[in-house]
Design an enzyme around this catalytic site. Sequence first.
Site, PDB file in Angstrom:
ATOM      1  N   ASN A  97       7.634  -8.208 -24.940  1.00 35.90           N
ATOM      2  CA  ASN A  97       8.640  -7.446 -24.188  1.00 35.90           C
ATOM      3  C   ASN A  97       8.734  -6.009 -24.693  1.00 35.90           C
ATOM      4  O   ASN A  97       9.815  -5.469 -24.902  1.00 35.90           O
ATOM      5  CB  ASN A  97      10.011  -8.133 -24.261  1.00 35.90           C
ATOM      6  CG  ASN A  97      10.511  -8.314 -25.689  1.00 35.90           C
ATOM      7  OD1 ASN A  97       9.735  -8.300 -26.635  1.00 35.90           O
ATOM      8  ND2 ASN A  97      11.815  -8.477 -25.845  1.00 35.90           N
ATOM      9  N   ASP A 307      15.607 -16.564 -31.679  1.00 34.18           N
ATOM     10  CA  ASP A 307      15.561 -15.746 -30.455  1.00 34.18           C
ATOM     11  C   ASP A 307      16.007 -14.324 -30.779  1.00 34.18           C
ATOM     12  O   ASP A 307      16.786 -13.700 -30.043  1.00 34.18           O
ATOM     13  CB  ASP A 307      16.416 -16.356 -29.346  1.00 34.18           C
ATOM     14  CG  ASP A 307      15.964 -15.898 -27.960  1.00 34.18           C
ATOM     15  OD1 ASP A 307      14.794 -15.514 -27.817  1.00 34.18           O
ATOM     16  OD2 ASP A 307      16.787 -15.920 -27.019  1.00 34.18           O
ATOM     17  N   GLY A 326      21.274 -10.307 -25.603  1.00 29.24           N
ATOM     18  CA  GLY A 326      20.497 -10.498 -26.817  1.00 29.24           C
ATOM     19  C   GLY A 326      21.246 -10.255 -28.104  1.00 29.24           C
ATOM     20  O   GLY A 326      22.203  -9.481 -28.173  1.00 29.24           O
TER      21      GLY A 326
END
Length: 417
Positions: A97, A307, A326
């Site tokens: 990403n 994550d 996030g």
Amino acid sequence: MNILLKSAKIVDPTNKDLHLKKRDIFIKNGVIENIAANLDVQGRTKVISFENLHISLGWFDSSVSFGEPGYEERETIQNGLYTAAKSGFTDIVLNPNTNPLPDSSSDIVFLKNASKQSATTLHALGTLTIRSEGESLAELYDMKSAGAVGYYDYKLPLKNSNLLKVALQYAHNFDGLVHSFPMDMQIAGKGIVNEGEVSTRLGLKGIPHLAEELSIVRDLFILEYTGGKMHIPTISTANSVKLIAEAKKKGLDVTCSVAVHNLCFTDETLVEFDSHFKLMPPLRTKSDAKALIKGLKDGTIDFVTTDHRPMDIEHKRVEFDNASDGTIGLESAFGMLNQIFDLETTISLLTKGRERYKVKTPYFKVGENANLTLFDPNPEYIFEEKDILSTSKNSCFLGSKLKGKVYGIVSNNQIIN
């Protein structure tokens, strides 16, 4: 480099001879040379003798994001890997990403070259589709040949069911691992938190459980038709656990993971509209969190992940609706998991997952390369910004009570402590 670890308590449930035993470990040029109750080594040797030193096989994280290339203000590869090492991780899988997105073999080569001097080993994912646009498959075989360990359009569900079918069939020819993020965006709509009592009370648009579960049902039906290997990252609902358990009973080659924050926080934490808790998938209910913990314990959920997703302050310190999703999680992972599970379970969870990505599994015995994590499982403390090593500080764990401190790692003939 020669290293002597003194009076280290070994936590390795797979090794009956050494598990929970105190030993000295001598490491010579990156290889475990000797393990004994007491060692006196001559010559130039770095002696490590921490208070209540425990060691385990090196920890593994299947979902980590940095920023480089393109978003270096969020995190560089160098500092990201240093943060991972100080947090106890000897191997991490890097999400695709960045900008540009890694959708070709040359992108994978860049990431591997940029990280090859680090103590923590970076294993790169390539995108599943070109520029993660969901239109055409990326260079899957070429990326695998360059070292990619799987394919993932990070946090972007593949709308085209036929393209997912083709991807699984094609990757099956060379044992490629296809990731599919579980979210039906037509069901999710403009939702940003879990749909339920809390979202209604707060006036926030909700994402129903159905959005995740419908996507998983579709993916599993396609996998059953095509064969191949699929990984479903970061599930968040109780019914998702049941669906994957049923698929495994059928013999489908599917794995899944769960993020640490979905185990310990629920949508009730949103009452302060703190954007640190704006996550994807969203925080769900207490019953979901309990089911996810149970799924980890019984093996339905294959591994846990931080994550870890650094996000600069401009994207977080805004209204909740406009904030980016996030949280970072490397620094707090051990301390939080060690609050939820007993120590042996925590270490087992932190060392699982390598096999799925064809990453060499370390072993604790003489003659093997040293791939070890050093820690003390006992200290309890409140996680504060000073504990964050990441460039970005967007942690939903700030203010949480954690248990256990990481000293560092021994890996790739280096020690980070």
